[in-house]
Structures are given as structure tokens and as C-alpha cells.
Design an enzyme around this catalytic site. Structure first.
Site, short mmCIF file in Angstrom:
data_model
loop_
_atom_site.label_atom_id
_atom_site.label_comp_id
_atom_site.label_asym_id
_atom_site.label_seq_id
_atom_site.Cartn_x
_atom_site.Cartn_y
_atom_site.Cartn_z
N HIS A 19 1.27 -2.95 2.83
CA HIS A 19 0.57 -3.21 4.10
C HIS A 19 0.01 -4.64 4.13
CE1 HIS A 19 0.25 1.12 5.43
NE2 HIS A 19 0.63 1.24 4.18
N ASP A 61 -4.29 -2.93 10.88
CA ASP A 61 -3.33 -1.96 10.38
C ASP A 61 -3.72 -0.58 10.92
OD1 ASP A 61 -2.34 0.14 8.41
OD2 ASP A 61 -1.41 -1.64 7.52
#
Length: 453
Positions: free
Chosen positions: A24, A116
Site C-alpha cells: 500500500h 488508502d
């Protein structure tokens, strides 16, 4: 560039909030690099856990958020609790930092916060401060589309029979029950996982979604998801081809493996890595080792420290003597440089989305050995739809040896290699070059962020 300027001629600022795991952090830092190159000031407000390396990204500013995870023994089993804890603990720290930014003497013009999707607390904080938010989706659109479809028809799918494992999932071609994108117990979906999936895939008040994807690769899934979310979508991938070459790695990369690759024949080496998060059993380590040894193919194998579940990373006795200089084992590799190296002719992978895009865009065919989350979905598309990978059916040395020989030295492997090179060239032409879909989507994203009030 004028439209990027805030009051007093300052660049407009974008604040990025990553989820602190390698798969990520990598796309978030790459996105930061891309936006900075297009005229924005970029701050990465990150949890303390797994802090990204600021020295690798001098163009970005970094701010650490209190996450309450100090001394926390993070494991796969405790992951959900850690994620919820992080979402709770980072809240006050982010709000305080944003208020400070907004109150600075030379008033900071924050255009938006990009977060995110796992850091779902961000939207609440931003809404309170009247700052627009955009969600970054670091996974494939095929994965999210299949996940949401399964949740919608879960009563028709669960529980299922063991004998159904290779049967197709209803209305989700090419997926089988085996490819379900979340863990099950006794073929039942686990309730906390459902709750987590719902929370992380709700976009709340966010005004857009950014995808590390390519419209030509995932057009159908992106269209369905856009109809569902009803906000602008910006598939501007692959990020790694647009960002700076700076390392995004949290682990130290062993670059000496590139010198070893320099000595190998073109397209002869199999690169093997299970990525940054997945663990393997001691049995799988031993089976993989002897599968590689018995294949007689040159290989570069990443054996990450701590990647063997509950066991030792120790390779079998005699293994290194048997393979000699034909095999190179490292603790971590500069993956982008490895996959773009002319000596690399195949990638045996867990099929995380970053690895999948990097492999396709370097024209490297894959042996797919997925474990969890989006990986089984990505692997199924690689093998059945795009046809640029081969499924590793079982982690047994004989199966591993045969699959490696098939990809690296067989007629079927040559066909797969030709298809992935054709796909790479088609995608680069249709999305990366001027007028291409990703090129255009990036221009539209820059314009969209610049025009936010």
C-alpha cells in the site's frame, strides 16, 4: 501551471494518508511522486508503524501520525484489530496536523486529502474540517468488483461443499470457489471480515477514486464500479511507470543480485518472490527449494526474513551446494530493476497487484501461486483472461519443477511469453502514450484536483 497555484502563488497542497504496509505504501509514494511532478506540494501523513523512508523521496514532505501500535506484536491473526486501532488512534493526530497546516501564517491551501481505502477514518476528519477527500484503490478493480458481488449474494454462496472448490462462482467468471477473495472457516464467510470489507469499500463523502490500474485491462470492472459509486474514476496506472525511480521499499534491497543477473543469458532466469506480507510454511519452503533445484533453470529467489510461518528461514541442507551459481538467494530484491532486467524470463509470484502490473508492463510471464486477499482473483485473470501466466496447482516439488520447465523451456511457455509481450506493447501504446487512456486520466485528475474549492 497557473491553475495549481493557491493564494500568494504557492503550489496547492495534497495530503496523502497511506496504510502502512509495503503493498500500500508503494503505490501511495508513487502517486505522491507523480502529483509532485505535475505541480503540487505533497505531504505524506503516515502512521508511525512501518514509516516510509523520507530520504528516498526528497520531493515529498513527511509527517508522522500517532498510531498506538508501539510494541504491538502484529500478526496476520491480529491484523483486523490493529487496523481498527490505527483508524481510531490516528484520528486526533491527523486533525491536529491539518488544523496546524491551515493556520500557518502563510496559509496552506490544501486542495484535498487522498487516502488508502483501509484508512477509512480520514474522511470523517476531513469532512469535519471541510477538506475534500479522494480514495486511492491500490488493488485491482476486478478484485473489488468480485468482492462486492460475493457480499451481495453471500446467502447463495455460503456455506459451500468441499467438492465445489473448483466449481465456478455464480455470475463471476472466471472465478471458482477456490478463488474467493477472503478467508472462510468451514466454508462459511467470517462475519468480522464482512464488516471490514463493507467499511473499507464505502467511499463515504469522497469526491473521486484513483486507481493504480489501466482502463484497457479492467474496463468491465471499472465501468460496473463507477455505476455503483457515482463519482469520477481516474485509472492512471501503472504508477511505477509514471513515478520517479526512487525506492519505496521498507526493507533494504540487495542490489548485488543485479550484477549476478548481468552474467546470465537473456530471458533465462526465473525470479521468485512471495512479496512483502505473505508467509509460507516450512514444508512449502522445502518443496519450493527442491522444485527450483530439480528444474535445472537459473533462478533468483527472495527469501524474506520472517517469511516462514512459525519456523526457520533455513534452506534444506545441501540445497546451495546442489544449485551452485545457478541460483541466487537474497533477503530482498529491487523488484522493478529485476523485472526489467533482460536476463529475467519469468516470475513465480503470489500475484499481489503491484507485482502483477510490474510483471505485465515488463513483458514477464508469471507462475501464479496466490495465497490471500486479491491474489487469487489477480491470478485467475492472469491465467484465464489475459493468458499471460500459468497456475501452480500445488506447492509440491514435482509440480513446481514441471511448471517451471513448462514456462521457462517449453512450447507453452513461449506462447505465454509472446502473449505478455504483445499485451505490454498494446497497453503502453493505448494507455501510456499521449492521447492514451491513463495519460488522459492523469491530465483530468490534475485538472480535477486543481479545481476543487
Amino acid at each position: 501551471m497557473e491553475n495549481l497555484q493557491g493564494g500568494g502563488g504557492k503550489r496547492r497542497r495534497v495530503v496523502l494518508v497511506p496504510y502502512p504496509f509495503q503493498g500500500h505504501i508503494t503505490p501511495m509514494l508513487q502517486l505522491g511522486s507523480i502529483l509532485h511532478s505535475r505541480g503540487f506540494s505533497v505531504t505524506v501523513a503516515h502512521p508511525q508503524y512501518n514509516s516510509p523512508p523520507p530520504s528516498s523521496h526528497p520531493e515529498l514532505e513527511f509527517h508522522s501520525l500517532y498510531d498506538g501500535l508501539s510494541g504491538y506484536q502484529l500478526s496476520f491473526q491480529s491484523l483486523l484489530a490493529a487496523i481498527y486501532g490505527m483508524n481510531e488512534n490516528c484520528r486526533a493526530s491527523l486533525e491536529e496536523y491539518l488544523v496546524q497546516l491551515m493556520e500557518e501564517e502563510e496559509k496552506q491551501d490544501i486542495a484535498c486529502i487522498i487516502y488508502d481505502n483501509i484508512m477509512f477514518f480520514v474522511d470523517d476528519v476531513a469532512t469535519h474540517l471541510k477538506i475534500p477527500t479522494i480514495v486511492l484503490r491500490p488493488f485491482s478493480a476486478n478484485y473489488l468488483n468480485s468482492l462486492l458481488s460475493i457480499l451481495q449474494q453471500s446467502d447463495a454462496i455460503f456455506p459451500f461443499q468441499d467438492s465445489s472448490i473448483l466449481e465456478p462462482l455464480p455470475d463471476l467468471h472466471p472465478l471458482r470457489f477456490k478463488d474467493l477473495p477472503f478467508p472462510t472457516i468451514n466454508n462459511h464467510v467470517i462475519e468480522p471480515v464482512v464488516d471490514f470489507s463493507v467499511r473499507t469499500n464505502d467511499i463515504r463523502s469522497s469526491v473521486a477514486c484513483i486507481w493504480n490500474s489501466v482502463d484497457e485491462l479492467e474496463h468491465s470492472a471499472l465501468s460496473k464500479l463507477q455505476q455503483r459509486y457515482k463519482v469520477p474514476f481516474f485509472p492512471i496506472g501503472p504508477f511505477h511507470k509514471r513515478a520517479s525511480d526512487s525506492s519505496t521499499s521498507l526493507l533494504e534491497e540487495d542490489k548485488t543480485c543485479l550484477e549476478w543477473l548481468d552474467r546470465q543469458t537473456p530471458a533465462s532466469v526465473l525470479y521468485v518472490s512471495i512479496g512483502s506480507f505473505v508467509k509460507m510454511s516450512e514444508k512449502d519452503l522445502v518443496e519450493t527449494a527442491w522444485g527450483l533445484a530439480n528444474s535445472d533453470q537459473p533462478f533468483l529467489w527472495v527469501v524474506r526474513p520472517g517469511s516462514v510461518d512459525g519456523g526457520s528461514d533455513q534452506l534444506p541442507e545441501d540445497f546451495e551446494r546442489v544449485v551452485g551459481d545457478r541460483g541466487r538467494i537474497v533477503k530482498w530484491a529491487p523488484q522493478r530493476s529485476v523485472l526489467s532486467h533482460p536476463a529475467v524470463g519469468g516470475f513465480m509470484s503470489h500475484c499481489g497487484w503491484n507485482s502483477t502490473l510490474e510483471s505485465i508492463f515488463e513483458g514477464v510471464p508469471m507462475i501464479c501461486s496466490p495465497v490471500l486477499s486479491d491474489q487469487p482473483v489477480n491470478a485467475r485473470y492472469l491465467t484465464q483472461v489475459w493468458k499471460v501466466g500459468m497456475e501452480l496447482e500445488r506447492a509440491e516439488r514435482g509440480v513446481i519443477e514441471t511448471t517451471i520447465r513448462k514456462l521457462m523451456a517449453g512450447d507453452e511457455g513461449r506462447e505465454v511469453r509472446k502473449r505478455v509481450v504483445d499485451l505490454k506493447l498494446k497497453l503502453i501504446e493505448s494507455c501510456m502514450e499521449k492521447g492514451g487512456s491513463s495519460y488522459q486520466a492523469l491530465d483530468e485528475l490534475v485538472e480535477f484536483i486543481s479545481s476543487l474549492p
